[in-house]
Every structure is written in structure tokens, then in C-alpha cells.
Design an enzyme around this catalytic site. Sequence first.
Site, PDB file in Angstrom:
ATOM      1  N   ARG A  62       0.788  -1.230   0.000  1.00  0.00           N
ATOM      2  CA  ARG A  62       0.000   0.000   0.000  1.00  0.00           C
ATOM      3  C   ARG A  62       0.816   1.273   0.000  1.00  0.00           C
ATOM      4  O   ARG A  62       0.599   2.169  -0.788  1.00  0.00           O
ATOM      5  CB  ARG A  62      -0.807   0.099   1.299  1.00  0.00           C
ATOM      6  CG  ARG A  62      -2.191  -0.225   1.278  1.00  0.00           C
ATOM      7  CD  ARG A  62      -2.532  -0.796   2.647  1.00  0.00           C
ATOM      8  NE  ARG A  62      -1.702  -1.965   2.846  1.00  0.00           N
ATOM      9  CZ  ARG A  62      -2.018  -3.159   2.381  1.00  0.00           C
ATOM     10  NH1 ARG A  62      -3.125  -3.359   1.756  1.00  0.00           N
ATOM     11  NH2 ARG A  62      -1.207  -4.187   2.557  1.00  0.00           N
ATOM     12  N   THR A  63       1.743   1.353   0.958  1.00  0.00           N
ATOM     13  CA  THR A  63       2.452   2.623   1.121  1.00  0.00           C
ATOM     14  C   THR A  63       3.229   2.923  -0.152  1.00  0.00           C
ATOM     15  O   THR A  63       3.174   4.030  -0.694  1.00  0.00           O
ATOM     16  CB  THR A  63       3.382   2.557   2.352  1.00  0.00           C
ATOM     17  OG1 THR A  63       2.600   2.187   3.469  1.00  0.00           O
ATOM     18  CG2 THR A  63       4.039   3.894   2.609  1.00  0.00           C
ATOM     19  N   LYS A  91      25.818  -3.918   0.246  1.00  0.00           N
ATOM     20  CA  LYS A  91      27.283  -3.924   0.100  1.00  0.00           C
ATOM     21  C   LYS A  91      27.943  -3.147   1.229  1.00  0.00           C
ATOM     22  O   LYS A  91      29.157  -3.063   1.288  1.00  0.00           O
ATOM     23  CB  LYS A  91      27.678  -3.263  -1.234  1.00  0.00           C
ATOM     24  CG  LYS A  91      27.155  -3.938  -2.469  1.00  0.00           C
ATOM     25  CD  LYS A  91      27.687  -3.177  -3.695  1.00  0.00           C
ATOM     26  CE  LYS A  91      27.044  -3.625  -4.979  1.00  0.00           C
ATOM     27  NZ  LYS A  91      27.363  -2.706  -6.080  1.00  0.00           N
ATOM     28  N   HIS A 140       5.454   6.302  11.330  1.00  0.00           N
ATOM     29  CA  HIS A 140       4.886   6.148   9.985  1.00  0.00           C
ATOM     30  C   HIS A 140       3.945   7.343   9.781  1.00  0.00           C
ATOM     31  O   HIS A 140       2.725   7.209   9.794  1.00  0.00           O
ATOM     32  CB  HIS A 140       4.127   4.826   9.929  1.00  0.00           C
ATOM     33  CG  HIS A 140       3.758   4.360   8.543  1.00  0.00           C
ATOM     34  ND1 HIS A 140       3.922   5.136   7.410  1.00  0.00           N
ATOM     35  CD2 HIS A 140       3.224   3.184   8.129  1.00  0.00           C
ATOM     36  CE1 HIS A 140       3.492   4.441   6.359  1.00  0.00           C
ATOM     37  NE2 HIS A 140       3.071   3.262   6.769  1.00  0.00           N
TER      38      HIS A 140
HETATM   39  C1  NCD Z   1       1.484  -0.677   8.269  1.00  0.00           C
HETATM   40  C2  NCD Z   1       2.988  -0.524   8.377  1.00  0.00           C
HETATM   41  O1  NCD Z   1       3.714  -0.790   7.434  1.00  0.00           O
HETATM   42  O2  NCD Z   1       3.401  -0.122   9.456  1.00  0.00           O
HETATM   43  N1  NCD Z   1       1.064  -0.892   6.966  1.00  0.00           N
HETATM   44  C3  NCD Z   1       0.944   0.162   6.112  1.00  0.00           C
HETATM   45  O3  NCD Z   1       1.791   1.002   5.972  1.00  0.00           O
HETATM   46  N2  NCD Z   1      -0.212   0.250   5.461  1.00  0.00           N
HETATM   47  C4  NCD Z   1       0.930  -1.666   9.218  1.00  0.00           C
HETATM   48  C5  NCD Z   1       1.445  -3.069   9.202  1.00  0.00           C
HETATM   49  O4  NCD Z   1       2.337  -3.435   8.435  1.00  0.00           O
HETATM   50  O5  NCD Z   1       0.914  -3.851   9.994  1.00  0.00           O
END
Ligand code: NCD
Length: 311
Positions: A62-63, A91, A140
Site C-alpha cells: 500500500r504505502t 554492500k 509512519h
Molecule cells: C502498516 C505498516 O507498514 O506499518 N502498513 C501500512 O503502511 N499500510 C501496518 C502493518 O504493516 O501492519
Amino acid sequence: MLSTSKMPLPFRHLTSTKQLTRADTDAILQVAGEMEKVLGKGGDDRLRGKLLGSLFYEPSTRTRLSFETAMQRLGGDIVTADGLQFSSMYKGETIEDTMMVVGQYTDIICMRHPEQGSADRAAAVCPVPFINAGDGPGQHPTQALLDLFTIEKECKKLDGIHITMVGDLKFGRTVHSLSFLLGLYKDVRFTLVSPKELMMPPKVTSFFEEKKISFAQTEKLEEGLDADIVYMTRVQKERFEEVKQYEALKLKYVLTAEHLKGRKIVVLHPLPRVGEIAPDVDPLPNAAYFRQVRNGVVMRMALLAMLLGKA
Ligand code: NCD
């Protein structure tokens, strides 16, 4: 260099939600609202000629795809690198050198990396705007901002929100980032549901205490269902030293349609889900997690445009 007058945000890099003020989130939510209309029309060309460096040294669907979608919906292009084992970091190249190199190719960089603190190290030297797309169990911020946008859309308010966060509150970076962000709003209340082993870390609870933000901790999901939002999370398998420990905790909480009977509570999840939300929740009006996904593109369009001075 961007001229300061064209930068609607008082910073060049986004590494943590702790750097944001209420004025920043107000501005970002406003631009996101405008970007929602832009996306509705299929996008525009405001980032034509701009290049995003999309660096993912930890798994992501997704991200990564939503950053890349957002860039392209605004007319920009992308170059990508993924998987530590395929990169120069394997490396032995440092994060700092990677930034100095990729910053020569691109106009803006987003990076996901397994190490907490990697985003701050990257931003400290990055010659172009830098966005943290997840630094291990750290932060995040773009997920938290899209969560904030989703909560405002779903609940029509942010002040006075009661949110229940469920699952892996220890390693889940999304709940850490979102807690700091919601702490900017008035009378927000948290109910934190987790097993003892996965409780919210002191970096967040001490923030609540310091800001006099009301929070309750419990091991029972049922005690958290009297809220506006229930934010489910995945137990972060990759952060455990022993698989056995993960196995013992992974499905402690499963939200089902039965839990939601007669309730208006909005269900969010950063996704991927691995069993924490039963599929029988999907058709209910409470289920907002796929609407939340679309908001991810909208929010990243807003952030790319703002950090590139093209909002
Ligand atoms: C989350 C992450 O990567 O922290 N996912 C995301 O970015 N949509 C949550 C997760 O991985 O559980």
C-alpha cells in the site's frame, strides 16, 4: 532549492508526527480535501518534470504503491529501489551516502527502512525533501495523516474523538504516530487494548501523561467498543525474536460482525490484516478500512505537492 514563499509547510522533511503542529495538520487536511477532488477527476499535471525516489528496504504494498500512484496522478515520475539485498546498502553503503546519491537523481525521496531512527539519519543529510514511509517500529507519519483525514471524514470531527486502538501497540508504528497526532486535538480519549506483552510503549504513554490526555489500558476488546473509532492492528511478526512468541499472540483479538451489532463505531486498520478483522465485517457500514486505503493516495498527493511547493 525551493523558495520558502512557495513552501506551505514550515519544514522540508517529514520524519515524525511529533514535528507537526495543529496549524500544519489543518493545512495538510485542507490540501488533502482539495486533492480528493483532483483525484476524482483522474489527477492533474502540477508535478510534471518532478521525480520521486521511492526506496523500500522493507516489505510494502500500500504505502509504496500509493506514493507512486500519488506522484503519477499529479503528473510526476518515479524511480524505485526495493529490497535491502538488491541495493548498495547490502554492500555496506550507509543510509547517509544512499541519500546523497539518490538526492542527485530526484526531486523528493520517500524511504521505508527496518531500523528505527533511519528516517532522521536520512533527513539530516538528504539534499531534497525526504518523507519517512516507516522506520522499523518507530514512526509512519503519512499513515497517521491519512488516518487523521479518514477519521475526520468518517466522524465529521476530530476534537472530542474517542478512539480504541487494538492489538500490537508495542511494535505498531502506525498507532504511535497516530497517538501523537491526535494529541494535537481537544478532549481526545484513548482506550488501549492489547495483551500485556504488546502494550503501548512509554514513549507514547508518557506523552499522554505529560499532555494530560485521557487513556485507559485493558486486555479486553469488549471494553473498547463504546468508542467512535476502533483501530485494529496486525501483530508485527517481523519484530519478534522468537516465532513461538508471535504465534502465541497473533490472534488474540478478532473483530467480528457480532461485536458491531447495534453500534455505529467506525472500523479502521492500516492493513494488511492477517485475521484480526473477520470478513463478515466487510459489508457493514462500519468497515472503513478500504475507504482509508483510497485516502492514502489523496494524503500522499497532498504531501508531495506541499513539500514540492506545488499545493
Ligand atoms: C502498516 C505498516 O507498514 O506499518 N502498513 C501500512 O503502511 N499500510 C501496518 C502493518 O504493516 O501492519
